[in-house]
Write an enzyme that holds these catalytic residues in place. Structure first.
Site, PDB file in Angstrom:
ATOM      1  N   HIS A   1      40.446  31.816  39.111  1.00  0.00           N
ATOM      2  CA  HIS A   1      39.478  30.702  39.135  1.00  0.00           C
ATOM      3  C   HIS A   1      39.004  30.377  37.712  1.00  0.00           C
ATOM      4  O   HIS A   1      38.868  29.204  37.336  1.00  0.00           O
ATOM      5  CB  HIS A   1      38.236  31.079  39.960  1.00  0.00           C
ATOM      6  CG  HIS A   1      38.492  31.319  41.413  1.00  0.00           C
ATOM      7  ND1 HIS A   1      38.376  32.561  42.003  1.00  0.00           N
ATOM      8  CD2 HIS A   1      38.837  30.465  42.406  1.00  0.00           C
ATOM      9  CE1 HIS A   1      38.637  32.468  43.288  1.00  0.00           C
ATOM     10  NE2 HIS A   1      38.920  31.217  43.566  1.00  0.00           N
TER      11      HIS A   1
ATOM     12  N   LEU B   1      46.618  36.985  42.159  1.00  0.00           N
ATOM     13  CA  LEU B   1      45.178  37.184  42.320  1.00  0.00           C
ATOM     14  C   LEU B   1      44.674  36.342  43.488  1.00  0.00           C
ATOM     15  O   LEU B   1      45.060  35.190  43.640  1.00  0.00           O
ATOM     16  CB  LEU B   1      44.433  36.800  41.040  1.00  0.00           C
ATOM     17  CG  LEU B   1      44.758  37.608  39.778  1.00  0.00           C
ATOM     18  CD1 LEU B   1      43.734  37.311  38.681  1.00  0.00           C
ATOM     19  CD2 LEU B   1      44.805  39.112  40.053  1.00  0.00           C
TER      20      LEU B   1
END
Ligand code: PAF
Length: 282
Positions: free
Chosen positions: A33, A185
């Site tokens: 992110h 991830l």
């Protein structure tokens, strides 16, 4: 970093700016992110992230209630990344009344792969993304939104939605970030116990192996190779939903004429009670 919860406060915070660069998230932020925020920053005149766990995209049996919520850590990470505005609507801010108007993505894109195994998922995603876009970009001449390629089908659907609704937003895909062993991830990696965590990389290895096998053995063998890859994962204790070679352009299965067509191998499988997804462009 300014933190706002209501749509009114968000619009007030963004009023001085012309070209927001936006990253939508459900929180529990990881390096993937943050990489999207880093890449978004130079592409607009204000960087906006949202954190909203969107009930609409979870089926009743899925993990909406247990989805990891790590508010303080998320704020710290976004602040450190230089995010300017964090939009964290409460459910009553975004859905003050039941969201009965929905965005229905086309079946040929949204009912395959993830959508086949998670019916209604992309209606929930498209609806919330359209609403978040309305909150962030209304009245702006242009803007960009970054979406991670780990959710490959999601990026395609959002892109197509923006194009068909003529929204003045450029969708910028971000590469998938991986742990040292190759595991993509994901917030859901946090559900894995130590044993599962060391096994989890088998999914991306299976995608790699399948991509390689289709390249060397030819498109005609694709379905046999997909079945074999799923069986190999199942033999290691996984419950695969799909491992599939698709054309990047439309996510349809390639045929014999597609030898030189850019392809992507996508997969989803359950390890214990955790469902992981990944993909690899080949
Ligand atoms: O990818 C996600 O985290 C979500 O699907 C999104 C785009 C934030 C919509 O809820």
């Amino acid at each position: 970093m300014k933190i706002v919860h209501s749509i009114t406060d968000l619009r007030a915070a963004l009023a001085p700016f012309q070209r927001p660069a936006f990253v939508a998230t459900m929180g529990n932020l990881h390096d993937g992110h943050i990489a999207l925020v880093d890449q978004a920053k130079p592409l607009g005149d204000v960087t906006v992230a949202s954190i909203f766990v969107n009930r609409l995209q979870f089926a009743p049996h899925e993990d909406f209630d247990s989805y990891p919520r790590t508010w303080e850590a998320d704020c710290d990470r976004l602040r450190a990344a230089g995010c300017d505005v964090l939009f964290a609507p409460r459910e009553t801010d975004l859905y003050p009344e039941p969201q009965t108007f929905k965005v229905q993505p086309p079946a040929e894109l949204a009912d395959i792969l993830e959508g086949h195994f998670r019916p209604g998922f992309f209606v929930g995603v498209s609806t919330v993304v359209m609403k978040l876009f309305a909150c962030v970009f209304a009245g702006k001449p242009a803007g960009i939104a970054m979406f991670g390629k780990k959710d490959y089908q999601q990026v395609m659907i959002v892109r197509r939605m923006v194009q068909q609704f003529a929204l003045p937003i450029t969708i910028v895909p971000g590469e998938t970030l991986r742990a040292a062993d190759g595991l993509a991830l994901s917030s859901r990696n946090g559900y894995l116990n130590a044993l599962e965590r060391s096994e989890a990389v088998a999914l991306s290895r299976a995608l790699q192996g399948l991509g390689q096998a289709v390249k060397t053995q030819g498109m005609a063998k694709r379905e046999t190779l997909e079945d074999a890859a799923m069986q190999a994962l199942a033999a290691r204790g996984w419950k695969p939903d799909y491992l599939s070679v698709r054309r990047r352009a439309d996510l349809l299965p390639p045929d014999d004429g597609d030898a030189d067509t850019p392809l992507v191998v996508l997969g989803a499988a359950r390890l214990g009670s955790t469902r992981l997804i990944d993909n690899l462009e080949v």
